[in-house]
Design an enzyme around this catalytic site. Structure first.
Site: not given
Length: 404
Positions: A189, A197, A276, A404
């Site tokens: 991601g 990269t 992702e 989180t």
């Protein structure tokens, strides 16, 4: 021809772990967990037996992290001895303290392996805006014992992972020699390379002139990692590094370029496939362009389109979204829709329109794990291939909950 040995996970639901791959002659590694975030490995050092040829390419981001700043300085002379990677903390937007911490890590590794700090490169990946937990990092540095016993590139690839679902490793034998190229990469991601990269490390035991290696590496990166995109977001930490120990002797430079390219291409596809939340690899081939840059620009417009990505994910045969993406390149006034041909796989969708049976066949094609979109612009002979992935609800969940 060199022989490439990629470890490419074939589908999102079935991604076997890669097998162990030895580093080239003249390299060894130290892998550890120093407690950056959790109990997984997060501290990687790969060192050459002696100072060797090296090259690096880095992000153009105006928020480039201290690791990028330090490595740019240290690889400017196209030589290095080692590279250290800290994962799960990007050390970006951390000010002068973050820069001082990066230099302390480099100095600690240099002291452990017995070289100048200027000969150590560094990369970091993870959450932005947090200082390294330097008490833990210093303890990790103190535990380094050289010479290193490790030689497994898979362990290196695993140690640099963040949200990757599989370690990314590839190797190739350089034609006409016993020398090899081995590469690892991480990144799923915040990927729209503007130099190279996320993080990729490549190693070879070929003996090559430092300036020649730099030129080779830049050309290879431009055709591979600069042609991949997951979400159009350029990372603050993009780093691509190659080290050449010379332990296997001289090789043909053309054969070395081919091996570097094949390893980089394998890693590029692995990164795109492991985007992702991704379930499908998308390859876009553009030909008939004014030049390679135009072809890549059009390809990126297609592979970066959320509408194209979601159509591929849902196996929706809405080829008009590809036409829309091409049309977004409005500054390319030599693109004329009357000359454009669009195909999914071998099936032409435009200008020959698709009937109901064709749409059903196209939908079946889009259910594959790999989808190829082919566009001919009908201008000249420029061409490019770019890679990306579909857009799923998994991408949203991963990034909505990242810190989180």
């Amino acid at each position: 021809m060199s022989t490439v040995h990629p470890t490419v996970p074939p589908t999102a639901s079935h991604r076997p772990q890669p097998v162990s791959t030895p580093l080239p002659l003249g390299f060894s590694c130290h892998i550890a967990n120093v407690g950056i975030k959790d109990s997984t490995d997060d501290f990687v050092v790969v060192t050459a037996d002696t100072r060797c040829s090296a090259a690096g390419m880095f992000t153009k981001s105006r928020f480039a992290g201290p690791s990028v700043v330090v490595s740019r300085e240290h690889v400017a002379d196209h030589t290095a001895r080692a590279v250290v990677v800290i994962s799960k903390n990007a050390n970006v937007a951390t000010g002068e303290q973050g820069l001082a911490n990066a230099r302390q890590v480099v100095a600690g590794v240099a002291g452990a392996i017995g070289c100048d700090a200027d000969d150590v490169l560094i990369a970091s990946t993870g959450v932005i805006g947090r200082q390294y937990p330097m008490d833990r990092v210093r303890a990790g540095l103190a535990s380094i014992t050289a010479p290193f016993a490790g030689r497994d590139a898979l362990a290196v690839a695993t140690g640099i992972m963040t949200t990757d679902t599989v370690a990314k490793v590839a190797s190739a034998t350089i034609a006409g020699s016993d020398a090899v190229v081995v590469g690892v990469a991480k990144g799923v991601g915040m990927i729209e390379p503007d130099m190279a990269t996320m993080i990729t490390l490549m190693f070879t035991d070929a003996d090559v002139d430092p300036d020649a290696l730099d030129q080779m590496f830049r050309a290879v990166i431009d055709r591979t990692f600069n042609c991949v995109s997951i979400d159009t977001d350029t990372s603050t930490s993009d780093t691509a590094i190659v080290l050449a120990s010379g332990a296997a002797g001289e090789v043909d430079n053309g054969a070395l370029v081919e091996a570097l390219f094949e390893v980089a291409l394998s890693l590029t596809k692995q990164v795109a496939r492991d985007g992702e939340g991704a379930e499908k690899l998308i390859e876009v081939n553009v030909d008939g362009a004014r030049d390679g840059e135009q072809a890549r620009r059009v390809g990126k417009a297609i592979v970066n389109s959320p509408l194209v990505k979601t159509a591929v994910h849902g196996a929706d045969p809405n080829w008009g979204r590809v036409a829309m993406a091409i049309g977004k390149c409005s500054d390319d006034t030599d693109i004329d829709e009357r000359n454009v041909v669009i195909r999914f796989g071998a099936q032409e969708c435009y200008p020959t329109l698709v009937d109901d049976a064709g749409l059903a066949a196209l939908s079946d094609y889009l259910r594959r794990d790999e989808v190829e979109i082919n566009v001919s612009l009908g201008i000249a002979d420029g061409s490019a291939t770019v890679w990306g992935c579909d857009l799923t609800d998994g991408y949203i969940r991963i990034n909505a909950d990242y810190t989180t």
